[in-house]
Write a protein that holds these residues in place. Sequence first.
Motif, short mmCIF file in Angstrom:
data_model
loop_
_atom_site.label_atom_id
_atom_site.label_comp_id
_atom_site.label_asym_id
_atom_site.label_seq_id
_atom_site.Cartn_x
_atom_site.Cartn_y
_atom_site.Cartn_z
N LEU A 237 -19.87 12.02 26.61
CA LEU A 237 -18.76 11.17 26.19
C LEU A 237 -19.00 9.82 25.22
CD1 LEU A 237 -15.67 11.47 27.08
CD2 LEU A 237 -16.15 9.64 28.50
N ASN A 238 -18.48 10.05 24.14
CA ASN A 238 -18.95 8.61 23.16
C ASN A 238 -17.67 7.75 23.32
OD1 ASN A 238 -20.93 9.73 21.56
ND2 ASN A 238 -19.49 11.33 21.14
N ARG A 239 -18.03 6.70 23.55
CA ARG A 239 -17.08 5.41 23.85
C ARG A 239 -16.89 4.66 22.57
NH1 ARG A 239 -18.47 5.81 29.01
NH2 ARG A 239 -16.73 6.39 30.49
N LEU A 240 -15.87 4.34 21.93
CA LEU A 240 -15.74 3.46 20.79
C LEU A 240 -14.45 2.35 21.02
CD1 LEU A 240 -15.86 6.34 18.25
CD2 LEU A 240 -17.82 4.78 18.71
N THR A 241 -14.76 1.21 20.73
CA THR A 241 -13.72 0.35 20.64
C THR A 241 -13.02 0.09 19.26
OG1 THR A 241 -15.39 -1.25 20.84
CG2 THR A 241 -13.90 -1.22 22.72
N ALA A 242 -11.71 0.18 19.28
CA ALA A 242 -10.96 0.07 18.12
C ALA A 242 -9.92 -1.19 18.25
CB ALA A 242 -10.47 1.25 17.62
N ASP A 243 -9.73 -1.62 16.83
CA ASP A 243 -8.27 -2.67 16.71
C ASP A 243 -7.28 -1.85 16.07
OD1 ASP A 243 -9.70 -5.23 17.73
OD2 ASP A 243 -11.02 -5.12 16.01
N VAL A 244 -6.31 -1.97 17.00
CA VAL A 244 -5.20 -1.20 16.39
C VAL A 244 -4.33 -2.16 15.32
CG1 VAL A 244 -2.72 0.02 16.96
CG2 VAL A 244 -4.75 -0.11 18.54
N VAL A 290 -26.76 8.19 10.00
CA VAL A 290 -27.27 9.30 10.97
C VAL A 290 -28.73 8.70 11.42
CG1 VAL A 290 -28.23 11.61 11.10
CG2 VAL A 290 -26.32 11.21 9.56
N THR A 291 -29.06 9.06 12.81
CA THR A 291 -30.36 8.42 13.28
C THR A 291 -31.08 9.63 13.77
OG1 THR A 291 -29.24 8.28 15.47
CG2 THR A 291 -29.37 6.17 14.15
N LYS A 292 -30.58 10.81 14.02
CA LYS A 292 -31.43 11.92 14.59
C LYS A 292 -30.60 13.26 14.38
CE LYS A 292 -33.70 13.17 18.77
NZ LYS A 292 -33.58 12.93 20.34
N VAL A 293 -31.29 14.11 13.84
CA VAL A 293 -30.70 15.54 13.91
C VAL A 293 -31.51 16.75 14.78
CG1 VAL A 293 -29.69 17.06 12.19
CG2 VAL A 293 -29.96 14.92 11.60
N GLU A 294 -30.78 17.33 15.54
CA GLU A 294 -31.53 18.44 16.31
C GLU A 294 -30.88 19.79 16.02
OE1 GLU A 294 -33.30 17.94 20.65
OE2 GLU A 294 -31.40 16.72 20.27
N PHE A 295 -31.59 20.65 15.51
CA PHE A 295 -30.90 21.97 15.18
C PHE A 295 -31.07 22.70 16.35
CE2 PHE A 295 -31.50 26.25 13.18
CZ PHE A 295 -30.21 26.09 12.57
N ALA A 303 -27.06 12.55 16.24
CA ALA A 303 -26.84 11.33 16.56
C ALA A 303 -26.72 10.41 15.54
CB ALA A 303 -27.95 10.90 17.54
N ALA A 304 -25.91 9.51 15.77
CA ALA A 304 -25.66 8.39 14.70
C ALA A 304 -24.96 7.06 15.32
CB ALA A 304 -24.47 8.97 13.69
N GLN A 305 -25.09 6.28 14.26
CA GLN A 305 -24.66 4.67 14.62
C GLN A 305 -23.40 4.35 13.92
OE1 GLN A 305 -26.41 2.15 16.63
NE2 GLN A 305 -28.32 2.92 16.98
N ILE A 306 -22.45 4.16 14.58
CA ILE A 306 -21.21 3.13 13.95
C ILE A 306 -21.26 1.90 14.17
CG2 ILE A 306 -18.70 3.13 13.69
CD1 ILE A 306 -18.55 5.97 15.00
N ASP A 307 -21.84 1.14 12.98
CA ASP A 307 -22.24 -0.27 13.43
C ASP A 307 -23.30 -0.22 14.26
OD1 ASP A 307 -20.47 -1.13 11.25
OD2 ASP A 307 -19.36 -2.35 12.72
N ASP A 308 -23.36 -0.99 15.53
CA ASP A 308 -24.16 -0.91 16.62
C ASP A 308 -23.78 0.19 17.63
OD1 ASP A 308 -25.81 -2.69 15.15
OD2 ASP A 308 -24.73 -4.54 16.18
N THR A 309 -22.87 0.79 17.65
CA THR A 309 -22.29 1.46 18.89
C THR A 309 -23.02 3.21 18.31
OG1 THR A 309 -20.21 0.58 18.65
CG2 THR A 309 -20.73 2.50 20.18
#
Lengths: 345, 283, 290
Positions: A237-244, A290-295, A303-309
């Motif tokens: 599960l990816n958890r992101l916080t957002a401003d509406v 993108v930080t890591k790619v697994e084939f 695996a990637a980073q949205i800012d620090d998340t």
Amino acid sequence: MSFLELQNLEKSFGDTRVVKDFNLNVAKGEFISLLGPSGCGKTTVLRMVAGFEAPTSGRISVDGKDITRLRANQRNVGMVFQSYALFPNLTVAQNVGFGLKVAGVPKSERNPRIADMLALIGLPDLGDRYPWQLSGGQQQRVALARALAPKPQMLLLDEPLSALDAKVRVSLRNQIREIQQQLGITTIFVTHDQEEAMAISDRIVVMHQGVADQIAAPQDIYNRPSTEFVAGFVGTLNRLTADVLDPETGHIRIGGSEITLGQPLPAGRVTLSARPEAFRLAATGIAAQVTKVEFLGALISVAAQIDDTPVSFVLFNGGDDPVPEPGSRIHLQIAPSRLLIKQAA
Amino acid sequence: MSQKFGWNWLGVVPFLAFALLFLMLPTMNIVIGAFRTPGGGFTLANVQGLFSPRIMSSFILSIQISAASALLGCLIGFAIAAAMVHGGLPKWLRGPITTFSGVASNFAGVPLAFAFIATLGRVGLVTMLLRDWFGINIYAMGFNLLSFWGLTLTYLFFQIPLMVLIITPALDGLKKEWREAAEVLGASGWQYWRMVALPVLFPSLLGTFALLFANSFGAIATAYALTGSTLSIVPIMLYAQIRGDVLQDPHLGYAMAFGMIVVTGAANLVYIILRTRAERWMR
Amino acid sequence: MSFLLSTLRRRLSLKRLQRRGGPRPKSGNGFRRFWSWTALIVGGLYFFLPLIGTLEFSLRMRRGEYSLDAYRSVLEDPRFQQTLGYSVIMALATIVVGILIVVPTAYWVRLRLPRWRPVIEFITLLPLVIPAIVVVFGYIRLFNTSSFLPMTGTTMGTNILLMFGYVMLALPYTYRAVDTGLSTIDVRSLTEAAQSLGASWVTIIGRLILPNVFGAVMSGAFLSFAIVIGEFTMASLLNRPAFGPYMQILGANRAYEPAALAVIAFAITWACMGLLSLVTRITRVGRAGK
Ligand SMILES: Nc1ncnc2c1ncn2[C@@H]1O[C@H](COP(=O)(O)OP(=O)(O)O)[C@@H](O)[C@H]1O
Ligand SMILES: [Mg+2]
């Protein structure tokens, strides 16, 4: 009416309540998994069904008959243990025939049944071996045959695959499922491995601290987890916080990017929970690095980073599509139907 | 061998020298002596001398006492150990029982005889209590501490705890899951014991029996302090023979000692044979 | 005893309550527990009655009242002091020589001669099979004054012979204790590490192996002490003034003193075994703490 009914089952050891108000109805021939982290009470539930532990309160019935107070040796259930628990002094055939022998079945009826069971588990020639001469996977299959030989009315398995290595685990779990469907035997399967539970169950009971959080089919558990715990325990599960920014259209800001989900949202800050497969690459959307790619063959795990998340998601391997490179910048869109949205505190 | 191990074997030379000098050569000396004439020639006469009624009966009595005390020691010790390990007794009892077993199994010899004289002798505590409180005079009923049953009862004081000490780890080795697997397959408690637990324990039980047998067969101090020379069991006769050559024929002593080795050796041989047959299922 | 009985009764009545109402107890547990307590109580009676009987008897020397006269009589007997002193010294010598023989051997077998282990183990178990009286009979014949090693010719020689006999008697216990102790450490890596630092064999065994199996060695030592201190057969047949033969002679001639002696001997055995289990517990705790 259900075949096996557990009603308001409670179990305490001393002052600790290990199983709390546990309710479960199992249909005849159904394959149910008890899934949960170690120590959540799965084994205790199973042992109450088997008759090794007496419930502190509650009722267990099979086919409408109350068996709560019946001894284990009168319940006619088959059980498979994590440690195989084959009798070391008996041959494979004698192990498989044990239940029949104690029931007084004559040898002439016992032997064909033993041969059938050994054929069923695919070890027809190993009847004369002793347990120590078998591999772990073979031992566990013999244990399965031993449990099934007396034609029990249900089968209980307590983490039967945990002691085996990965490859055997997958093939044996499929074999267990095949045999279960072939015999149509009601089965309860305890595991802490969510992938295992997903792969072979009709329904899954997700347990958490002695409570059944959710009882549902695998896809419902995965797609519509009823509690935060279930959502987190089953699958990634990816958890992101957002401003509406606009509650009407679902216009939100995540990190430095803005996207529109196209559905009404509560005002303020929200938490978005998304499965890996809810994301897709697009020309515009949430900016990420993108930080890591697994084939993985059919799938590509990124695996990637949205800012620090950190987020992780999967892409189908479309063949000619470009695969993102580590370090590259990408844009992500999220499928709104695959999101769990909660107002953040 | 020396090519394979180089000079490594030198490391155990002190031990082997010790074992040779103080265990094997003395034993060999006796064994050879049993087949020798005083002049040094070979003879079977000494061993034939064992078959005189007096010596035969002492061997039979010794074997009976040893077998009885080993058998009862095994049974009772097993019951106590099983009660301790699987009987649902409180956990804290284990430490004290184990320590006490260590003490009692080593409390053999002369003081043990004193303890039983003080308890079951003609003026012993239990004898008196039974007479004064319950009106039971065990000596009038034919009991005698200086008898087969008296000696067996006394030997049990070290035999039972020895069994407890040896069999407890074996009982611990019985997995809880075996019992549960048997139970869920429909077996009664008794069926589980008969078909799984006892066969698994059989080699240990057998080994302990052989050990207990040898243990009481060679014991002298207790019997000697208890009965003096009134009970003619083999070790006491041999003891008297060594001290004063009471058998007139000194070479009969060799033969008796040889007979003792044969008996304990046979007990262990039976054990080894039965064990290899019982352990087909083992690695 | 009454405590045990009342506990038993409480358990039984509890059990009956559970049967009537409440959930079913674990299968057959009450039944099993009943027999367990029965076995324990019968066993307890058998083992404690002789001890109580002996204690009571040892206090009966003065007519009509309990007194410590028997103990006084024993303790004041110079032969008691001499023989006990002799046996204590023999026990200590046995322990030291036993350690010197057993520790290096067990260590070496584990390090370099693993294939010899069955043979060595078999030898160490032989004293359980060959009766001590047979062995000492052999000593008398083999080491007599006209033999190649006339040990029985001198007092010192006989003492040393007796001591080796005791080492032999204790061998099954000491060897197993030490070997079990060695099995808990990685003999090979420890040794190689020490060798790479240039340690000599004496240093390795004395400073590295011995401290690591200290608990096991001490267990063996206390067991040896308990075996040697009251040993009768060997000392008696070799005519040495040890505690065992002294007790036997006293038993043949006196009434109450033997009981006092038995109590003292039991206390000594108890002390040995108590120290043994203490050492075992401490080293186990120490190891668990690591
Ligand atoms: N016989 C028992 N006595 C006391 N506590 C127990 C006993 N059996 C299990 N527990 C406790 O109950 C909880 C649940 O155990 P279990 O059912 O074995 O969990 P799981 O199988 O899900 O790992 C654990 O915290 C465990 O320590
Ligand atoms: Mg579990």
